[in-house]
Design a protein around this motif. Structure first.
Motif, mmCIF file in Angstrom:
data_model
loop_
_atom_site.group_PDB
_atom_site.id
_atom_site.type_symbol
_atom_site.label_atom_id
_atom_site.label_comp_id
_atom_site.label_asym_id
_atom_site.label_seq_id
_atom_site.Cartn_x
_atom_site.Cartn_y
_atom_site.Cartn_z
ATOM 1 N N ALA A 466 0.742 -1.233 -0.379
ATOM 2 C CA ALA A 466 -0.029 -0.348 -0.021
ATOM 3 C C ALA A 466 1.072 1.161 0.490
ATOM 4 N N VAL A 467 1.658 1.324 0.414
ATOM 5 C CA VAL A 467 3.131 2.172 0.920
ATOM 6 C C VAL A 467 3.771 2.520 -0.731
ATOM 7 N N GLY A 468 3.658 1.611 -1.219
ATOM 8 C CA GLY A 468 4.194 1.809 -3.051
ATOM 9 C C GLY A 468 3.681 2.242 -3.566
ATOM 10 N N LEU A 469 1.735 1.966 -3.303
ATOM 11 C CA LEU A 469 0.799 1.961 -4.276
ATOM 12 C C LEU A 469 0.413 3.551 -4.078
ATOM 13 N N ASN A 470 0.801 4.034 -3.199
ATOM 14 C CA ASN A 470 0.234 5.468 -2.722
ATOM 15 C C ASN A 470 -0.738 5.983 -3.595
ATOM 16 N N GLY A 471 0.466 6.303 -4.553
ATOM 17 C CA GLY A 471 0.263 7.872 -5.320
ATOM 18 C C GLY A 471 -0.473 7.165 -6.325
ATOM 19 N N TRP A 472 -0.535 6.013 -6.644
ATOM 20 C CA TRP A 472 -2.033 5.889 -7.628
ATOM 21 C C TRP A 472 -3.444 5.522 -6.816
ATOM 22 N N LEU A 473 -3.238 4.931 -4.874
ATOM 23 C CA LEU A 473 -4.617 4.951 -4.647
ATOM 24 C C LEU A 473 -5.121 6.596 -4.390
ATOM 25 N N PHE A 474 -4.203 7.467 -3.857
ATOM 26 C CA PHE A 474 -4.946 8.559 -3.646
ATOM 27 C C PHE A 474 -5.148 9.238 -5.186
ATOM 28 N N GLY A 475 -4.678 8.854 -6.111
ATOM 29 C CA GLY A 475 -4.525 9.932 -7.370
ATOM 30 C C GLY A 475 -5.904 10.533 -7.612
ATOM 31 N N PRO A 476 -5.701 11.219 -8.366
ATOM 32 C CA PRO A 476 -7.309 11.694 -9.314
ATOM 33 C C PRO A 476 -8.065 10.643 -9.792
ATOM 34 N N ALA A 477 -7.620 10.283 -10.539
ATOM 35 C CA ALA A 477 -8.569 9.435 -11.990
ATOM 36 C C ALA A 477 -8.843 8.084 -10.837
ATOM 37 N N LEU A 478 -10.533 7.650 -11.448
ATOM 38 C CA LEU A 478 -10.837 6.415 -10.750
ATOM 39 C C LEU A 478 -10.499 5.350 -11.017
ATOM 40 N N PRO A 479 -10.450 5.712 -12.503
ATOM 41 C CA PRO A 479 -9.945 3.651 -13.057
ATOM 42 C C PRO A 479 -8.549 3.525 -12.540
ATOM 43 N N ILE A 480 -7.841 4.525 -12.301
ATOM 44 C CA ILE A 480 -6.483 3.364 -12.147
ATOM 45 C C ILE A 480 -6.099 3.643 -10.042
ATOM 46 N N ARG A 481 -7.353 4.577 -10.017
ATOM 47 C CA ARG A 481 -7.057 3.808 -8.272
ATOM 48 C C ARG A 481 -8.013 2.774 -8.338
ATOM 49 N N ALA A 482 -9.051 2.450 -9.410
ATOM 50 C CA ALA A 482 -9.655 0.759 -8.541
ATOM 51 C C ALA A 482 -8.813 -0.244 -8.871
ATOM 52 N N ALA A 483 -7.233 0.386 -10.892
ATOM 53 C CA ALA A 483 -6.685 -0.513 -10.813
ATOM 54 C C ALA A 483 -6.102 -1.243 -9.700
ATOM 55 N N ALA A 484 -5.440 0.098 -8.889
ATOM 56 C CA ALA A 484 -4.815 0.083 -7.894
ATOM 57 C C ALA A 484 -5.026 -0.510 -6.700
ATOM 58 N N LEU A 485 -6.055 -0.938 -6.618
ATOM 59 C CA LEU A 485 -7.083 -1.463 -5.033
ATOM 60 C C LEU A 485 -6.984 -2.630 -5.550
ATOM 61 N N ALA A 486 -7.582 -3.069 -6.979
ATOM 62 C CA ALA A 486 -7.503 -4.392 -7.208
ATOM 63 C C ALA A 486 -5.873 -5.455 -7.077
ATOM 64 N N ALA A 487 -5.141 -4.242 -7.082
ATOM 65 C CA ALA A 487 -3.981 -4.700 -7.977
ATOM 66 C C ALA A 487 -3.388 -5.659 -5.458
ATOM 67 N N LEU A 488 -4.087 -4.400 -5.567
ATOM 68 C CA LEU A 488 -3.736 -4.595 -3.970
ATOM 69 C C LEU A 488 -4.315 -5.541 -3.260
ATOM 70 N N VAL A 489 -5.311 -5.823 -3.727
ATOM 71 C CA VAL A 489 -6.139 -7.234 -3.319
ATOM 72 C C VAL A 489 -5.520 -8.386 -4.180
ATOM 73 N N GLY A 490 -5.140 -8.453 -4.522
ATOM 74 C CA GLY A 490 -4.900 -9.446 -5.429
ATOM 75 C C GLY A 490 -3.159 -9.899 -4.508
ATOM 76 N N VAL A 491 -2.398 -8.674 -4.810
ATOM 77 C CA VAL A 491 -0.990 -9.357 -3.256
ATOM 78 C C VAL A 491 -1.744 -10.020 -2.436
ATOM 79 N N GLY A 492 -2.298 -9.142 -1.868
ATOM 80 C CA GLY A 492 -3.242 -9.176 -0.570
ATOM 81 C C GLY A 492 -3.088 -11.162 -0.675
ATOM 82 N N MET A 493 -4.418 -11.907 -1.046
ATOM 83 C CA MET A 493 -5.310 -13.660 -1.606
ATOM 84 C C MET A 493 -3.670 -14.182 -1.830
ATOM 85 N N ALA A 494 -3.026 -13.348 -2.727
ATOM 86 C CA ALA A 494 -2.475 -14.232 -3.793
ATOM 87 C C ALA A 494 -0.442 -14.663 -2.055
ATOM 88 N N SER A 495 -0.469 -13.408 -1.582
ATOM 89 C CA SER A 495 0.721 -13.667 -0.250
ATOM 90 C C SER A 495 0.313 -15.074 0.395
#
Length: 520
Positions: A466-495
């Motif tokens: 989450a720290v590494g994706l901070n700029g993407w998660l709280f950026g202005p564009a919703l699609p990018i933020r949603a993709a970053a959150l999906a990636a974060l969820v994927g990392v959590g599930m995989a780990s």
């Protein structure tokens, strides 16, 4: 069908419902934010849902399913149809009386559930109006719970699990129309939202009624009578109201106290919706599938199968619940921001919702385990013991809510609900074990430690990701933020999957292969 297969069926449908629920709530947040209409809608919508979960789902899951299961086993379909007809007549009669009384005394009901609204006459009147429109939803959902109990006894879980999807589809359509057309009048907006709730109830009931017709099970029409079956259901159902609905009672207590803080009910509602995703997919699915399974195994004298079902349910629930709880506690701001921060839902609302979500997350395992242990009592037609434990939990919840609210505001209410949940679940598990009705396998204790360790390791990975994706998660564009959150969820599930498989916490690969075999 196996417990895992049925759990996957119910859990999958519930997941679809909850995902669509997020779509609905995201749109709702953009329309009403955390303002007066949001507060009014939360109370108005929660009122029939509270009664539904207490009197319909709580009472029927704990009382009707064992009684109906016994009738099927001992009296055949003819006896089961007779029982269903008698219960249906009594249920509908009581629902109509309750709805009529609610319509008459709705101002008093709202005053009890949201006393803080009294000082704002406009909000109070709007809440009363919206609650009157939404309350008939209780009738449709209670009949849905009744029919679902019949379907579940016959091992038909899909339609009942899919029905809530229709609520979110209908409500998303209503809210989407409001967004497109634009409604500035608060009163009109409230009427539209709650009318959508009532219409959705009709659609949901139609889904299970159609599946009951496909099953070929017809319910005879009787006049309401206080029969032996109705008396037995009442004797079991009254304790089941408290035992099965302790979470909802605690939520209602929190709602009353939260009405003293502007916007608090809306903040708790959005946080509740987020942690209800894993609770619904895991806890409710386990509870729905487990009770008819345990009832059938006990009636058949298969004690070994009964114990195996409880142990498997415990493992399944914790494998999915503990990592979800850790994730909600570690990245609540990221989740709330991406899902809700737009329109009238600002940064202050994100902070308030995220703090409540983190507090709720620690209670998630308790709420799910409640759904695992309670059927162990209900299958034996014991609803009184869980009732007393629920009463203890309520006392703890009320006391802590009153004590913590002045200091922590709405977060204190969430903490109180969490602690009360653990007290109630702890009592359920310990007494079930001491009575010999639950004998944990030797492997369970070791697995619990490993599952917790895998979940905590996943939490560490999530935090740094989450720290590494901070700029993407709280950026202005919703699609990018949603993709970053999906990636974060994927990392959590995989780990977590890797840690669980490597440590032996759970053979996830084996479970997936087993499920695939049963689907072929």
């Amino acid at each position: 069908m196996s417990l895992l297969k049925n759990f996957a069926t119910v859990g999958g449908a519930t997941m679809a419902s909850r995902v669509l629920g997020f779509v609905r709530d995201t749109m709702l947040a953009a329309v009403v934010g955390t303002g007066p209409v949001a507060d009014a809608f939360v109370v108005a919508f929660r009122l029939p849902n509270l009664f539904r979960r207490l009197f319909a789902e709580g009472a029927f899951n704990s009382a009707f399913v064992p009684l109906f299961g016994r009738a099927v086993e001992e009296e055949g379909e003819a006896g089961a149809r007779k029982l269903a007809g008698e219960i249906a007549a009594a249920l509908l009669f009581c629902l109509l009386i309750l709805t009529a009384l609610a319509q008459i005394f709705m101002p008093a009901v709202v005053w009890v559930l949201a006393p803080g609204f009294v000082d704002d006459a406009q909000k109070f009147d709007l809440t009363v109006l919206m609650a009157r429109i939404a309350f008939p939803y209780l009738i449709f959902m209670s009949l849905l719970a009744f029919i679902s109990g019949i379907l579940n006894t016959y091992q038909r879980f899909a339609a009942a699990a899919f029905a809530p999807v229709m609520l979110n589809i209908v409500m998303s359509g209503v809210i989407g129309t409001v967004l497109l057309v634009g409604v500035d009048n608060d009163r009109l907006l409230g009427i539209i939202l709650c009318s959508g709730v009532a219409v959705a109830g009709v659609v949901q009931l139609a889904v299970v009624a159609w599946d009951l017709k496909r099953l070929g099970f017809s319910i005879p029409v009787f006049r309401p009578r206080y029969t032996k079956s109705a008396r037995r259901l009442l004797a079991l159902g009254i304790p089941g109201v408290l035992a099965g609905g302790v979470t909802q009672i605690n939520v209602a207590v929190g709602q009353i106290i939260a009405s003293m803080q502007d916007g608090a009910n809306a903040l708790l509602y959005y946080a509740d919706r987020l942690y209800q995703l894993p609770l619904g997919v895991i806890g409710i699915a386990i509870g729905v599938v487990l009770l008819p399974s345990l009832t059938r195994q006990l009636r058949g004298g298969h004690e070994d199968q009964y114990q195996r079902s409880l142990n498997n349910a415990l493992e399944f629930s914790l494998v999915l619940t503990l990592p979800a709880a850790v994730a909600l506690a570690v990245i609540p701001h990221e989740i709330v921001s991406v899902l809700f921060q737009r329109g009238k839902f600002d940064a202050v609302a994100v902070d308030g919702t995220a703090m409540a979500l983190a507090a709720f997350s620690f209670g998630l395992p308790a709420f799910v385990l409640n759904k695992v242990f309670s059927p162990g009592y209900f299958a034996r037609e014991d609803t009184k013991t869980p009732m007393w434990f629920a009463a203890v939990g309520m006392v703890v919840n009320v006391g802590l809510s009153v004590a913590l609210f002045p200091v922590f505001k709405h977060v204190g209410i969430a903490l109180a609900t969490t602690i009360a949940g653990w007290v109630n679940t702890g009592l359920l598990g310990i007494v079930l074990w001491r009575r010999g009705h639950f004998s944990p396998d030797a492997r369970i204790a070791r697995k619990l430690v490993l599952i917790l360790a895998a979940s905590l390791l996943m939490g560490v990975i999530l935090h740094f990701s989450a720290v590494g994706l901070n700029g993407w998660l709280f950026g202005p564009a919703l699609p990018i933020r949603a993709a970053a959150l999906a990636a974060l969820v994927g990392v959590g599930m995989a780990s977590f999957a890797i840690f669980a498989q490597v440590t032996g916490a759970s053979n996830l690969i084996g479970h997936v292969k087993s499920l695939k075999r049963r689907n072929t």
